[in-house]
Design an enzyme around this catalytic site. Sequence first.
Site, PDB file in Angstrom:
ATOM      1  N   THR A 201       0.865  -1.171   0.000  1.00 33.20           N
ATOM      2  CA  THR A 201       0.000   0.000   0.000  1.00 33.20           C
ATOM      3  C   THR A 201       0.908   1.230   0.000  1.00 33.20           C
ATOM      4  OG1 THR A 201      -0.106  -0.062   2.420  1.00 33.20           O
ATOM      5  CG2 THR A 201      -1.861  -1.180   1.207  1.00 33.20           C
TER       6      THR A 201
ATOM      7  N   THR B  29       2.544  -0.614  19.992  1.00 28.98           N
ATOM      8  CA  THR B  29       2.993   0.768  20.152  1.00 28.98           C
ATOM      9  C   THR B  29       2.686   1.275  21.544  1.00 28.98           C
ATOM     10  OG1 THR B  29       2.543   3.056  19.427  1.00 28.98           O
ATOM     11  CG2 THR B  29       0.784   1.462  19.123  1.00 28.98           C
ATOM     12  N   ASP B  30       3.477   2.241  22.016  1.00 28.65           N
ATOM     13  CA  ASP B  30       3.192   2.849  23.317  1.00 28.65           C
ATOM     14  C   ASP B  30       1.920   3.688  23.288  1.00 28.65           C
ATOM     15  OD1 ASP B  30       4.154   4.949  21.777  1.00 28.65           O
ATOM     16  OD2 ASP B  30       5.700   5.584  23.188  1.00 28.65           O
ATOM     17  N   GLU B  31       1.407   3.959  22.085  1.00 30.16           N
ATOM     18  CA  GLU B  31       0.200   4.788  21.994  1.00 30.16           C
ATOM     19  C   GLU B  31      -1.025   4.096  22.575  1.00 30.16           C
ATOM     20  OE1 GLU B  31      -0.510   7.119  18.467  1.00 30.16           O
ATOM     21  OE2 GLU B  31       1.548   6.827  17.785  1.00 30.16           O
TER      22      GLU B  31
ATOM     23  N   TYR C 233      -6.348   4.868  15.448  1.00 29.92           N
ATOM     24  CA  TYR C 233      -5.133   4.075  15.240  1.00 29.92           C
ATOM     25  C   TYR C 233      -4.754   3.320  16.506  1.00 29.92           C
ATOM     26  CZ  TYR C 233      -0.152   3.049  15.388  1.00 29.92           C
ATOM     27  OH  TYR C 233       1.049   2.428  15.602  1.00 29.92           O
TER      28      TYR C 233
ATOM     29  N   LYS D 206      -4.734  -0.798  17.472  1.00 26.88           N
ATOM     30  CA  LYS D 206      -3.552  -1.532  17.928  1.00 26.88           C
ATOM     31  C   LYS D 206      -3.807  -2.182  19.284  1.00 26.88           C
ATOM     32  CE  LYS D 206       0.014  -1.718  16.235  1.00 26.88           C
ATOM     33  NZ  LYS D 206       0.587  -2.718  15.286  1.00 26.88           N
TER      34      LYS D 206
ATOM     35  N   ARG E 216       7.979  13.066  22.945  1.00 34.35           N
ATOM     36  CA  ARG E 216       8.072  11.666  22.530  1.00 34.35           C
ATOM     37  C   ARG E 216       9.408  11.088  22.983  1.00 34.35           C
ATOM     38  NH1 ARG E 216       3.592  12.828  22.268  1.00 34.35           N
ATOM     39  NH2 ARG E 216       2.156  12.763  20.488  1.00 34.35           N
TER      40      ARG E 216
ATOM     41  N   ASN F 192       8.658  17.887  20.344  1.00 31.91           N
ATOM     42  CA  ASN F 192       8.700  17.948  18.880  1.00 31.91           C
ATOM     43  C   ASN F 192       9.510  19.148  18.405  1.00 31.91           C
ATOM     44  OD1 ASN F 192       7.132  15.664  18.701  1.00 31.91           O
ATOM     45  ND2 ASN F 192       5.220  16.747  18.251  1.00 31.91           N
TER      46      ASN F 192
ATOM     47  N   GLY G 266      -7.201  15.358  19.668  1.00 34.32           N
ATOM     48  CA  GLY G 266      -6.778  14.277  20.553  1.00 34.32           C
ATOM     49  C   GLY G 266      -5.286  14.036  20.576  1.00 34.32           C
TER      50      GLY G 266
END
Length: 340
Positions: free
Chosen positions: A36, A125-127, A153, A157, A217, A252, A278
Amino acid sequence: MKILVTGGAGFIGGNFAHYMTNTYPNDNIVVLDALTYAGNLETLEPIMNKPNFKFVKGDIRDREFIYKLFDEEKFDVVVNFAAESHVDRSIENPGIFVETNVMGVQVLLDASLKYNVKRYHQVSTDEVYGDLPLDRKDLMFTEKTPLHTSSPYSASKASADLLTLAYYRTYKLPVTISRCSNNYGPYHFPEKLIPLMISRALANESLPVYGKGENVRDWLHVHDHCTAIDLIIRKGKEGEVYNIGGHNERTNLEVVKTILKQLGKSEDLIHFVTDRPGHDLRYAIDPTKIETELGWKPVYNFDTGIKQTIDWYLNNKSWWENIISGEYQEYYAKMYKNRQ
């Protein structure tokens, strides 16, 4: 061992395929990818002709195809990187994230069970833990932190993680899960923060930064992530979750300024834009479990890692320029037109 690496033409999966193919010449590495938009066969070009490497194009949602592949190849280990992974895209179109990240995982779990795979590893993921407050540096995600998702997302997960653990408990499928912090390094798709900033800075274009750039992050070099997963699939305990973090927290804005300084570009290129819905404030991983139980340690700190990453992008401009132009999507046809 014969190891299936799904999503192996993506950023982390591609790096893992490189690492495993080169580190274990006696193991057979099979990469499966649907190619993809985020899958790039050019990422695998350096290992494509290695005798222990094979590429297969296919979709993890296609049960008939997956069962046929498992029946033919007799995999010992499955490492699943295949996922829709861009938060902004999940906000725009949540459905495809559920299809790939949940239903696709179920197909892989069913196939692993049916064909007696010795280890199924789910790359998470840590998310899935949500976020942490900016003013509590003492707080970090552990494997016992409750799941608290913020986006379609991360919700998809987390669902995949729960499904994976359910297959361990219900069917005794030998599974492990890893949850990592933000990765960076070679072959990172240019829509992500670090490669986006590098490519735009090189073109002297404005660098869009969400909000005030205060979101934090924990950055993990992709090579360190690969060594951690390798350890988990060989020595990790079945049914366990392992957090993988880099001990490299940065805002960031700090990341963007570091890139500009490294490239000798002006901070005037920074352009603050409206924050996304969010947007998680801070991620921070506590990797004590994998460090103490499996002896893993990251090799890179952020300063050495970001320099190596920037140098890689400077030395491999054709790779990311092909992605920006869209030409990379024609690479599969070019590579395989005489192999059908």
